[in-house]
Scaffold this active site. Structure first.
Site, PDB file in Angstrom:
ATOM      1  N   ASP A   8       0.867  -1.174   0.000  1.00  0.00           N
ATOM      2  CA  ASP A   8       0.000   0.000   0.000  1.00  0.00           C
ATOM      3  C   ASP A   8       0.914   1.237   0.000  1.00  0.00           C
ATOM      4  O   ASP A   8       2.143   1.113   0.063  1.00  0.00           O
ATOM      5  CB  ASP A   8      -0.905  -0.039   1.246  1.00  0.00           C
ATOM      6  CG  ASP A   8      -2.178   0.791   1.089  1.00  0.00           C
ATOM      7  OD1 ASP A   8      -2.274   1.593   0.136  1.00  0.00           O
ATOM      8  OD2 ASP A   8      -3.073   0.656   1.943  1.00  0.00           O
ATOM      9  N   GLU A  10       0.186   4.437   1.921  1.00  0.00           N
ATOM     10  CA  GLU A  10       0.149   5.373   3.053  1.00  0.00           C
ATOM     11  C   GLU A  10       1.205   5.076   4.107  1.00  0.00           C
ATOM     12  O   GLU A  10       1.599   5.974   4.854  1.00  0.00           O
ATOM     13  CB  GLU A  10      -1.248   5.382   3.692  1.00  0.00           C
ATOM     14  CG  GLU A  10      -2.328   6.030   2.831  1.00  0.00           C
ATOM     15  CD  GLU A  10      -3.012   5.059   1.876  1.00  0.00           C
ATOM     16  OE1 GLU A  10      -2.538   3.906   1.742  1.00  0.00           O
ATOM     17  OE2 GLU A  10      -4.025   5.450   1.264  1.00  0.00           O
ATOM     18  N   HIS A  61      -3.134  -0.097  -3.532  1.00  0.00           N
ATOM     19  CA  HIS A  61      -3.591   1.269  -3.209  1.00  0.00           C
ATOM     20  C   HIS A  61      -4.446   1.841  -4.337  1.00  0.00           C
ATOM     21  O   HIS A  61      -4.095   1.713  -5.518  1.00  0.00           O
ATOM     22  CB  HIS A  61      -2.403   2.190  -2.956  1.00  0.00           C
ATOM     23  CG  HIS A  61      -2.816   3.621  -2.789  1.00  0.00           C
ATOM     24  ND1 HIS A  61      -3.432   4.069  -1.637  1.00  0.00           N
ATOM     25  CD2 HIS A  61      -2.759   4.670  -3.637  1.00  0.00           C
ATOM     26  CE1 HIS A  61      -3.719   5.359  -1.794  1.00  0.00           C
ATOM     27  NE2 HIS A  61      -3.333   5.741  -2.996  1.00  0.00           N
ATOM     28  N   HIS A 105      -1.107   1.033   6.934  1.00  0.00           N
ATOM     29  CA  HIS A 105      -1.470   2.174   7.785  1.00  0.00           C
ATOM     30  C   HIS A 105      -2.463   1.738   8.847  1.00  0.00           C
ATOM     31  O   HIS A 105      -3.117   0.687   8.709  1.00  0.00           O
ATOM     32  CB  HIS A 105      -2.089   3.286   6.928  1.00  0.00           C
ATOM     33  CG  HIS A 105      -3.157   2.768   6.019  1.00  0.00           C
ATOM     34  ND1 HIS A 105      -4.446   2.553   6.451  1.00  0.00           N
ATOM     35  CD2 HIS A 105      -3.107   2.357   4.735  1.00  0.00           C
ATOM     36  CE1 HIS A 105      -5.150   2.056   5.454  1.00  0.00           C
ATOM     37  NE2 HIS A 105      -4.366   1.915   4.398  1.00  0.00           N
ATOM     38  N   HIS A 117      -7.198   4.911   7.780  1.00  0.00           N
ATOM     39  CA  HIS A 117      -8.527   4.710   7.196  1.00  0.00           C
ATOM     40  C   HIS A 117      -8.721   3.206   7.031  1.00  0.00           C
ATOM     41  O   HIS A 117      -7.773   2.430   7.213  1.00  0.00           O
ATOM     42  CB  HIS A 117      -8.658   5.419   5.835  1.00  0.00           C
ATOM     43  CG  HIS A 117      -7.769   4.847   4.784  1.00  0.00           C
ATOM     44  ND1 HIS A 117      -6.432   5.134   4.698  1.00  0.00           N
ATOM     45  CD2 HIS A 117      -8.011   3.958   3.786  1.00  0.00           C
ATOM     46  CE1 HIS A 117      -5.885   4.485   3.686  1.00  0.00           C
ATOM     47  NE2 HIS A 117      -6.824   3.750   3.119  1.00  0.00           N
ATOM     48  N   GLU A 135      -7.581  -2.374   7.754  1.00  0.00           N
ATOM     49  CA  GLU A 135      -7.171  -3.133   6.567  1.00  0.00           C
ATOM     50  C   GLU A 135      -6.223  -4.260   6.945  1.00  0.00           C
ATOM     51  O   GLU A 135      -6.310  -5.370   6.398  1.00  0.00           O
ATOM     52  CB  GLU A 135      -6.515  -2.195   5.543  1.00  0.00           C
ATOM     53  CG  GLU A 135      -7.514  -1.249   4.901  1.00  0.00           C
ATOM     54  CD  GLU A 135      -6.874  -0.276   3.927  1.00  0.00           C
ATOM     55  OE1 GLU A 135      -5.745  -0.525   3.455  1.00  0.00           O
ATOM     56  OE2 GLU A 135      -7.500   0.768   3.639  1.00  0.00           O
TER      57      GLU A 135
HETATM   58 ZN   LIG Z   1      -3.789   2.986   0.302  1.00  0.00          ZN
END
Ligand SMILES: [Zn+2]
Length: 274
Positions: A8, A10, A61, A105, A117, A135
């Site tokens: 990802d 972030e 992502h 993240h 998030h 996630e």
């Molecule tokens: Zn992401």
């Protein structure tokens, strides 16, 4: 050894702002190179320890088209593009021994986790069997449903804590930055982050830390809160989903893949222009 590496953006060293994850601006073009660099560091570490490894790198992502294919280590294959039924863990059922999650993240609402998030900004909270899952948890539980342990997690200090909480103290965590606020972090230099990732990935292959696949209790009960009640209205259109209150719905499914499909569908519904 077959290894699934999901990446990802972030949680990558140096990334602190949403603009760095959005196409169409120069900061994104830099961030996707940083992301590709961390992916390559992990791939290199895996091959340092096992020159015969088979490695899939999954870009997870946004549109799943961030990693720069021609810059990725050519010993790995790249799983790229969407939509896919199992989203961030597409193909995890294809016989992998281990998974490593890079650039991860913190879950929605966690602080001071940079860019925290869960799938989309519309999901305020996701609980699996009464426990908050981001996630990391949802994807690790999907891997776990297929017998695949997540042995390495890289990102900030918050997601490292999440990893130890969900996966146990044996999981190898690589902290590439210290989140200071939702849009601020103190980060390692990308080269330093990559050196740590390479070393940690090699160690994960050589030492095979005793991390069990994350298996959640079945049937799987999921509760989801949205930032807008209209997303709960839309989610009620999905079979098995019932309303709890203005912004909250719940559902029960026999296993994690079935639950994950509904969460992915809710994520799509939340991108409806309303
Ligand atoms: Zn992401």
């Amino acid at each position: 050894m077959r290894v699934y590496v999901s990446v990802d953006i972030e949680g990558i060293a140096g990334v602190v702002n949403g603009e760095e994850g959005q196409r169409g601006n120069p900061e994104y073009e830099r961030a996707r190179r940083l992301m590709t660099g961390e992916a390559n560091a992990v791939v290199a570490g895996i091959f340092d320890a096992d020159p015969r490894a088979q490695v899939t790198v999954a870009d997870v992502h946004g549109p799943y088209r961030n990693l720069i294919p021609e810059d990725l280590d050519e010993r790995a294959t790249l799983n790229r593009g969407k939509p896919k039924v199992y989203g961030m863990v597409d193909g995890i059922d294809r016989g992998y021994d281990l998974a490593m999650f890079v650039g991860v993240h913190g879950r929605a609402g966690s602080a001071p986790a940079v860019l925290s998030h869960t799938f989309t900004g519309a999901l305020l909270d996701v609980q699996v069997n009464g426990k908050p899952f981001g996630e990391l948890g949802l994807n690790a539980a999907m891997a776990g449903a297929h017998g695949v342990p997540v042995v390495l997690v890289a990102g900030d200090q918050i997601v490292a804590d999440e990893a130890r909480d969900l996966l146990g103290p044996e999981v190898i965590t690589v902290q590439v930055k210290e989140s200071r606020a939702h849009l601020a972090a103190e980060s390692l230099h990308p080269n330093v982050a990559r050196a740590k990732l390479r070393e940690a990935a090699a160690r994960a292959i050589r030492e095979r830390p005793s991390v069990e696949p994350l298996r959640v209790r079945q049937p799987v009960e999921v509760q989801v809160s949205f930032n807008r009640p209209v997303f709960a209205d839309l989610s009620e259109m999905i079979d098995h989903v019932e309303r709890v209150d203005g912004r909250t719905v719940r559902f029960t499914r026999p296993d994690m893949p079935a639950a994950y499909r509904i969460l992915r569908l809710m994520t799509v519904l939340c991108s409806t222009p309303l």
